[in-house]
Design a protein around this motif. Structure first.
Motif, PDB file in Angstrom:
ATOM      1  N   ILE A 269      -1.089   5.098  -0.560  1.00  0.00           N
ATOM      2  CA  ILE A 269      -2.304   5.043   0.255  1.00  0.00           C
ATOM      3  C   ILE A 269      -1.968   5.246   1.722  1.00  0.00           C
ATOM      4  O   ILE A 269      -2.654   5.937   2.445  1.00  0.00           O
ATOM      5  CB  ILE A 269      -3.053   3.708   0.039  1.00  0.00           C
ATOM      6  CG1 ILE A 269      -3.529   3.649  -1.411  1.00  0.00           C
ATOM      7  CG2 ILE A 269      -4.217   3.560   1.013  1.00  0.00           C
ATOM      8  CD1 ILE A 269      -4.088   2.324  -1.824  1.00  0.00           C
TER       9      ILE A 269
ATOM     10  N   TYR B 132       1.480   2.532  -3.414  1.00  0.00           N
ATOM     11  CA  TYR B 132       0.351   3.214  -4.028  1.00  0.00           C
ATOM     12  C   TYR B 132       0.106   4.587  -3.416  1.00  0.00           C
ATOM     13  O   TYR B 132      -0.777   5.318  -3.838  1.00  0.00           O
ATOM     14  CB  TYR B 132      -0.931   2.372  -3.912  1.00  0.00           C
ATOM     15  CG  TYR B 132      -0.973   1.231  -4.907  1.00  0.00           C
ATOM     16  CD1 TYR B 132      -1.284   1.467  -6.234  1.00  0.00           C
ATOM     17  CD2 TYR B 132      -0.684  -0.073  -4.515  1.00  0.00           C
ATOM     18  CE1 TYR B 132      -1.331   0.435  -7.156  1.00  0.00           C
ATOM     19  CE2 TYR B 132      -0.719  -1.111  -5.429  1.00  0.00           C
ATOM     20  CZ  TYR B 132      -1.050  -0.846  -6.744  1.00  0.00           C
ATOM     21  OH  TYR B 132      -1.087  -1.875  -7.652  1.00  0.00           O
TER      22      TYR B 132
ATOM     23  N   LEU C 168       0.823  -1.212   0.000  1.00  0.00           N
ATOM     24  CA  LEU C 168       0.000   0.000   0.000  1.00  0.00           C
ATOM     25  C   LEU C 168       0.854   1.258   0.000  1.00  0.00           C
ATOM     26  O   LEU C 168       0.461   2.278  -0.557  1.00  0.00           O
ATOM     27  CB  LEU C 168      -0.954   0.000   1.191  1.00  0.00           C
ATOM     28  CG  LEU C 168      -2.084  -1.014   1.127  1.00  0.00           C
ATOM     29  CD1 LEU C 168      -2.886  -1.007   2.412  1.00  0.00           C
ATOM     30  CD2 LEU C 168      -2.978  -0.761  -0.066  1.00  0.00           C
TER      31      LEU C 168
END
Length: 85
Positions: free
Chosen positions: A82, A80, A77
């Motif tokens: 995020i 990304y 993650l």
């Protein structure tokens, strides 16, 4: 524009899973046997030629590396953008 920037960013996931694999003295072929994820795909991930994989692959790699899925997911993650750990 944001998409282009993200695509150009180096993927840390590959570097981290390569470190995990090599620190456990595991070959790409051995991880393939344990996880069912092809050695060629693992190599692309490690070399930063593929972005962090989908959840089913993350789960398989977590099991192969004897890691908690959540720890592997956090690494993915982060690529990304995020979460930032």
């Amino acid at each position: 524009e944001d998409r282009m920037y993200r695509t150009a960013m180096p993927y840390e996931f590959g570097k981290k899973i390569k470190y995990i694999r090599t620190s456990k003295h595991m070959s790409l072929k051995y991880v393939e046997q344990l996880s069912g994820v092809s050695a060629a795909y693992l190599n692309r991930l490690e070399e930063g030629k593929s972005r962090s994989p989908a959840l089913p692959i993350i789960i398989k790699l977590s099991q192969a590396y004897d890691m908690e899925v959540i720890d592997m997911l956090k690494i993915a993650l982060k690529d990304y953008g995020i979460i930032n750990l």
